[in-house]
Design an enzyme around this catalytic site. Structure first.
Site, mmCIF file in Angstrom:
data_model
loop_
_atom_site.group_PDB
_atom_site.id
_atom_site.type_symbol
_atom_site.label_atom_id
_atom_site.label_comp_id
_atom_site.label_asym_id
_atom_site.label_seq_id
_atom_site.Cartn_x
_atom_site.Cartn_y
_atom_site.Cartn_z
ATOM 1 N N HIS A 191 -3.230 7.358 2.827
ATOM 2 C CA HIS A 191 -3.375 6.683 1.580
ATOM 3 C C HIS A 191 -4.589 5.336 2.919
ATOM 4 O O HIS A 191 -5.529 5.980 3.153
ATOM 5 C CB HIS A 191 -2.928 5.158 2.409
ATOM 6 C CG HIS A 191 -3.373 4.115 2.520
ATOM 7 N ND1 HIS A 191 -3.657 3.146 1.023
ATOM 8 C CD2 HIS A 191 -3.176 2.082 3.052
ATOM 9 C CE1 HIS A 191 -4.015 1.984 1.159
ATOM 10 N NE2 HIS A 191 -3.649 1.546 2.015
ATOM 11 N N CYS A 248 0.761 -1.301 0.281
ATOM 12 C CA CYS A 248 -0.271 -0.117 -0.096
ATOM 13 C C CYS A 248 0.711 1.178 -0.017
ATOM 14 O O CYS A 248 0.044 2.391 -0.269
ATOM 15 C CB CYS A 248 -1.098 0.194 0.912
ATOM 16 S SG CYS A 248 -1.806 -1.821 1.334
ATOM 17 N N ASN A 272 -10.142 0.140 0.341
ATOM 18 C CA ASN A 272 -8.728 -0.462 0.472
ATOM 19 C C ASN A 272 -7.915 -0.484 -0.843
ATOM 20 O O ASN A 272 -8.342 -1.597 -1.021
ATOM 21 C CB ASN A 272 -7.766 -0.818 1.780
ATOM 22 C CG ASN A 272 -6.471 -0.573 1.695
ATOM 23 O OD1 ASN A 272 -5.932 -0.191 0.594
ATOM 24 N ND2 ASN A 272 -6.155 -0.795 3.211
HETATM 25 C C1 LIG Z 1 -9.554 -4.512 10.671
HETATM 26 C C2 LIG Z 1 -10.172 -3.520 12.099
HETATM 27 C C3 LIG Z 1 -11.348 -2.887 11.030
HETATM 28 C C4 LIG Z 1 -10.700 -4.394 13.111
HETATM 29 O O1 LIG Z 1 -11.203 -3.724 14.005
HETATM 30 P P1 LIG Z 1 -11.081 -3.929 15.350
HETATM 31 O O2 LIG Z 1 -11.631 -3.591 15.927
HETATM 32 O O3 LIG Z 1 -9.295 -4.443 15.609
HETATM 33 O O4 LIG Z 1 -12.102 -5.323 15.495
HETATM 34 P P2 LIG Z 1 -11.676 -6.959 15.831
HETATM 35 O O5 LIG Z 1 -10.276 -7.112 15.407
HETATM 36 O O6 LIG Z 1 -10.588 -6.392 17.585
HETATM 37 O O7 LIG Z 1 -12.794 -7.761 15.839
HETATM 38 C C5 LIG Z 1 -14.316 -7.468 17.259
HETATM 39 C C6 LIG Z 1 -14.570 -8.301 16.329
HETATM 40 O O8 LIG Z 1 -15.463 -7.900 15.932
HETATM 41 C C7 LIG Z 1 -15.522 -9.223 14.684
HETATM 42 N N1 LIG Z 1 -15.437 -8.952 13.120
HETATM 43 C C8 LIG Z 1 -14.057 -9.043 12.485
HETATM 44 N N2 LIG Z 1 -14.251 -9.232 11.293
HETATM 45 C C9 LIG Z 1 -15.850 -8.574 11.092
HETATM 46 C C10 LIG Z 1 -16.729 -8.060 9.887
HETATM 47 N N3 LIG Z 1 -16.406 -7.947 8.675
HETATM 48 N N4 LIG Z 1 -18.112 -8.196 10.541
HETATM 49 C C11 LIG Z 1 -18.564 -8.441 11.348
HETATM 50 N N5 LIG Z 1 -17.811 -8.663 12.209
HETATM 51 C C12 LIG Z 1 -16.345 -8.436 11.825
HETATM 52 C C13 LIG Z 1 -13.693 -10.062 14.964
HETATM 53 O O9 LIG Z 1 -14.718 -11.949 15.276
HETATM 54 C C14 LIG Z 1 -14.202 -9.336 16.475
HETATM 55 O O10 LIG Z 1 -15.596 -10.667 17.250
HETATM 56 P P3 LIG Z 1 -15.478 -11.261 18.668
HETATM 57 O O11 LIG Z 1 -15.400 -9.902 19.564
HETATM 58 O O12 LIG Z 1 -16.436 -11.645 18.806
HETATM 59 O O13 LIG Z 1 -13.652 -12.522 18.749
HETATM 60 C C15 LIG Z 1 -9.504 -2.851 12.650
HETATM 61 O O14 LIG Z 1 -7.952 -3.626 13.393
HETATM 62 C C16 LIG Z 1 -8.045 -1.826 11.266
HETATM 63 O O15 LIG Z 1 -8.643 -1.630 11.245
HETATM 64 N N6 LIG Z 1 -6.519 -2.405 10.696
HETATM 65 C C17 LIG Z 1 -5.992 -1.560 10.063
HETATM 66 C C18 LIG Z 1 -6.682 -2.085 8.909
HETATM 67 C C19 LIG Z 1 -6.134 -1.195 7.772
HETATM 68 O O16 LIG Z 1 -6.452 -0.273 7.287
HETATM 69 N N7 LIG Z 1 -4.991 -2.540 6.563
HETATM 70 C C20 LIG Z 1 -4.524 -2.135 5.589
HETATM 71 C C21 LIG Z 1 -3.654 -1.889 6.098
HETATM 72 S S1 LIG Z 1 -2.688 -0.858 4.791
#
Ligand SMILES: CC(C)(COP(=O)(O)OP(=O)(O)OC[C@H]1O[C@@H](n2cnc3c(N)ncnc32)[C@H](O)[C@@H]1OP(=O)(O)O)[C@@H](O)C(=O)NCCC(=O)NCCS
Length: 327
Positions: free
Chosen positions: A254, A121, A284
């Protein structure tokens, strides 16, 4: 004899999103057929994304070429004046030759320097920095720099924590040699220590794919590292150039996640009114995201000639970087 100093300047931009937007609800319905539960609300709240585009049968090269043609037209240059093509992509069509060489052929060119670069990215920030160095040293005159991705081909539709966050598309700029900057300075960095928090294993070996071929991510760790590295890089670059953040007209980060964008803007003290945001529209798109956002800002009339921009990318590697430029 001392030669005249050269710089590089963006002469034109282009952007392409394939097909029709796939809304969160469309995706929820498709994933339900695979017994994967998600919701429009979860996707919007955690990422700010409301839709994305998928390329279907289109190749990375097809999308890159469409964006490139727009950029060439916007720059009002003769296509034959392009002597450097750099494509930033993590999803090339073939193992080789590069997407850049194919686009060289598709544009009817015969004697360029064309290659792909892989910084996920951050790819576009890396590619633009490399092109700037070629132009500054006077080696090249007009560079076509493209970010193009078909991430839909490496998404695991059974992994809801990744598959709802990405989309396909391409963005391009023409960077021309100029006697005034243009690109003021850039900072590109990496830390291989974090190779495993965001990756897609998969390599062809004896005709068989070894690895999963799917994007995998430790979301929370990536989130933390993204905010930390981008805010540090932005500050470092502004300090190195002896510039205040107030001198920035537009912050073009980004487009991965609205919460990362807002956190970095807050840490850099950039007001919300100066932040270009389009992640909601196309999710993204990895290396395509920054040139798409730049093109969107220009074509929507937000960004004008002469504006000062801060571009920032972060991605797998971990790689990250910032570019300060006057349009
Ligand atoms: C991926 C992201 C959105 C997840 O959000 P988060 O608040 O960290 O969520 P978590 O991973 O802690 O998951 C929370 C809950 O949501 C659930 N969950 C994950 N994806 C889900 C989806 N698409 N729909 C519904 N629930 C979902 C998980 O299973 C978890 O459930 P649990 O609490 O029962 O175990 C966040 O971590 C993020 O934005 N990370 C950076 C991602 C990014 O931009 N990457 C590219 C960079 S170049």
């Amino acid at each position: 004899m001392q030669g005249k100093k050269s710089f590089s300047r963006v002469l034109g931009t282009g952007g392409y999103l394939p097909g029709k937007p796939v809304t969160n609800q469309d995706l929820v319905n498709r994933l339900r057929e695979l017994d994967v539960e998600t919701s429009d609300e979860w996707i919007r709240e955690r990422s700010g994304i409301t839709s994305r585009y998928f390329c279907g049968k289109m190749s990375t090269r097809d999308m890159g070429c469409i964006a490139a043609k727009q950029a060439i037209e916007a720059a009002s240059i003769d296509v034959t004046s392009i002597d450097l093509i750099i494509v930033a992509t993590t999803t090339p069509d073939l193992v080789f030759p590069s997407v850049a060489c194919h686009i060289e052929r598709d544009l009817g060119l015969e004697r360029c320097t064309s290659f792909d670069i892989q910084a996920v990215c951050s790819g576009f920030v890396y590619a633009l920095t490399i092109a700037d160095l070629f132009l500054k040293t006077g080696t090249k005159n007009n560079a076509l720099v493209i970010g193009a991705e078909r991430l839909s081909t490496i998404l695991n539709w059974r992994d809801r924590s990744t598959c709802v966050l990405f989309g396909d598309g391409a963005g391009a700029v023409i960077l021309g040699k100029n006697s005034v900057p243009g690109i003021i300075a850039s900072d590109i960095s990496s830390s291989g220590k974090f190779c495993d928090i965001l990756r897609a294993t998969g390599t062809p070996k004896n005709g068989v794919l070894e690895g999963t071929g799917y994007a995998e991510m430790q979301g929370q760790e990536v989130f933390r590292k993204a905010v930390e590295s981008l805010s540090e890089s932005g500050m470092k670059l502004l300090n190195a150039c002896d510039l205040d953040v107030e001198s920035i007209d537009w912050f073009i980060p980004h487009q991965a996640n609205i919460r990362i964008i807002n956190k970095v803007a807050e840490k850099l003290n950039v007001p919300d009114s100066k932040v270009v945001k389009c992640v909601h529209k196309h999710a993204n798109t990895s290396a395509a995201s920054i040139p798409l956002a730049l093109n969107e800002g220009i074509t929507s009339g937000q960004i004008h000639f002469g504006d000062r921009l801060l571009l920032q990318g972060v991605g797998g590697g971990l790689t990250w970087g910032s570019i300060l430029m006057d349009l």
